[in-house]
Design an enzyme around this catalytic site. Sequence first.
Site, short mmCIF file in Angstrom:
data_model
loop_
_atom_site.label_atom_id
_atom_site.label_comp_id
_atom_site.label_asym_id
_atom_site.label_seq_id
_atom_site.Cartn_x
_atom_site.Cartn_y
_atom_site.Cartn_z
N HIS A 31 0.82 -1.22 0.00
CA HIS A 31 0.00 0.00 0.00
C HIS A 31 0.86 1.28 0.00
CE1 HIS A 31 -3.08 2.89 1.10
NE2 HIS A 31 -2.53 3.08 2.29
N HIS A 57 3.62 6.98 5.37
CA HIS A 57 2.41 7.64 5.86
C HIS A 57 1.64 6.88 6.93
CE1 HIS A 57 0.07 5.10 3.06
NE2 HIS A 57 -1.00 5.48 3.72
N ASP A 58 1.75 5.56 6.95
CA ASP A 58 0.99 4.79 7.96
C ASP A 58 1.88 4.28 9.09
OD1 ASP A 58 -1.71 4.95 7.18
OD2 ASP A 58 -1.50 3.35 5.69
N GLU A 61 0.63 5.80 12.55
CA GLU A 61 -0.74 5.37 12.86
C GLU A 61 -0.81 3.87 13.17
OE1 GLU A 61 -3.75 7.49 10.56
OE2 GLU A 61 -4.68 5.55 10.20
N ASP A 62 -0.04 3.08 12.46
CA ASP A 62 -0.25 1.62 12.52
C ASP A 62 0.92 0.81 13.06
OD1 ASP A 62 -2.78 1.94 11.45
OD2 ASP A 62 -2.10 1.76 9.38
N ASP A 118 -3.51 8.49 -0.97
CA ASP A 118 -4.05 7.47 -0.05
C ASP A 118 -5.49 7.13 -0.43
OD1 ASP A 118 -3.79 5.76 2.17
OD2 ASP A 118 -4.51 7.29 3.57
P1 NDP Z 1 -12.01 0.93 8.19
O1 NDP Z 1 -11.40 2.21 8.57
O2 NDP Z 1 -12.12 -0.13 9.22
O3 NDP Z 1 -11.26 0.30 6.92
C1 NDP Z 1 -10.85 1.09 5.85
C2 NDP Z 1 -9.36 1.37 5.97
O4 NDP Z 1 -8.65 0.14 6.01
C3 NDP Z 1 -8.83 2.11 4.78
O5 NDP Z 1 -8.97 3.50 4.99
C4 NDP Z 1 -7.40 1.66 4.73
O6 NDP Z 1 -6.69 2.51 5.63
C5 NDP Z 1 -7.43 0.25 5.33
N1 NDP Z 1 -7.39 -0.90 4.39
C6 NDP Z 1 -6.72 -2.07 4.60
N2 NDP Z 1 -6.93 -2.94 3.62
C7 NDP Z 1 -7.75 -2.35 2.72
C8 NDP Z 1 -8.30 -2.78 1.48
N3 NDP Z 1 -8.07 -3.98 0.95
N4 NDP Z 1 -9.11 -1.92 0.82
C9 NDP Z 1 -9.34 -0.69 1.33
N5 NDP Z 1 -8.85 -0.24 2.51
C10 NDP Z 1 -8.05 -1.05 3.22
O7 NDP Z 1 -13.41 1.07 7.60
P2 NDP Z 1 -14.33 2.32 7.42
O8 NDP Z 1 -13.62 3.38 6.71
O9 NDP Z 1 -15.57 1.82 6.87
O10 NDP Z 1 -14.51 2.86 8.91
C11 NDP Z 1 -15.16 2.21 9.86
C12 NDP Z 1 -16.45 2.95 10.06
O11 NDP Z 1 -17.47 2.18 9.44
C13 NDP Z 1 -16.80 3.13 11.47
O12 NDP Z 1 -17.25 4.44 11.69
C14 NDP Z 1 -17.90 2.09 11.71
O13 NDP Z 1 -18.80 2.55 12.66
C15 NDP Z 1 -18.51 1.95 10.37
N6 NDP Z 1 -19.04 0.65 10.05
C16 NDP Z 1 -19.85 0.54 8.97
C17 NDP Z 1 -20.39 -0.65 8.58
C18 NDP Z 1 -21.26 -0.70 7.38
O14 NDP Z 1 -21.67 -1.77 6.98
N7 NDP Z 1 -21.52 0.40 6.75
C19 NDP Z 1 -20.14 -1.87 9.34
C20 NDP Z 1 -19.20 -1.69 10.40
C21 NDP Z 1 -18.69 -0.47 10.73
P3 NDP Z 1 -5.12 2.84 5.53
O15 NDP Z 1 -4.81 3.40 4.20
O16 NDP Z 1 -4.89 3.81 6.67
O17 NDP Z 1 -4.46 1.54 5.79
ZN ZN Z 2 -2.93 4.51 3.83
#
Ligand code: NDP
Ligand code: ZN
Length: 178
Positions: A31, A57-58, A61-62, A118
Amino acid sequence: MNQLIRAFAFAADKHRNQRRKDAEASPYINHPIALADVLANEAGIDDERVLLAAVLHDTIEDTDTSHDELVRWFGEEVAHIVAEVTDDKSLPKAERKRLQIEHAAHVGHRAKLVKLADKICNLRDIATMPPADWSDERKREYFEWAKRVVDALRGAHAGLEALFDEAYRQGMPPRRAA
Ligand code: NDP
Ligand code: ZN
């Protein structure tokens, strides 16, 4: 070039035990590499600080990476850009997502470029290798949220914004009639 190679080595080590959320659990480092590739080779950006910050960048955070560690290896400016794109993980997720929209317009130009890359990469990932348990509705919610973040910083880089719009148009799961 040597600093960039150092950043790839640093991020690969920090993310070494992490995986993305797709069904195949791709290596996390793919990523940050994808962000640097979009910035350098699709948007033509050659500002080393932007490319370094994208690779890193991550890390705050991670992983256990500290701000001071980034300052020591990559300098104040790069550490500052990474800090600007780092969410405060002590806050609830919904609050973090709201703050990203609110803060997007107020970060520095270089941080905006990293944010754009991103969001481009995450939309492309959701379109081609999404988290295994995400419904189309959840994917659409993510697309809409990412667009709100990008809409807040438009004017930063026309080329990246066009790439985002293309990823949005091509990857948004269609709504089907019930
Ligand atoms: P997450 O933040 O949990 O996941 C998305 C993040 O995961 C991305 O921004 C990216 O961050 C990282 N990532 C890792 N692997 C992948 C991949 N293969 N594809 C894309 N992104 C990936 O999810 P949401 O953004 O949806 O945030 C969670 C929110 O959703 C909460 O507010 C929760 O309450 C809500 N929610 C909604 C549901 C629904 O069905 N609508 C169900 C459950 C929760 P990075 O670039 O930083 O790694
Ligand atoms: Zn990222």
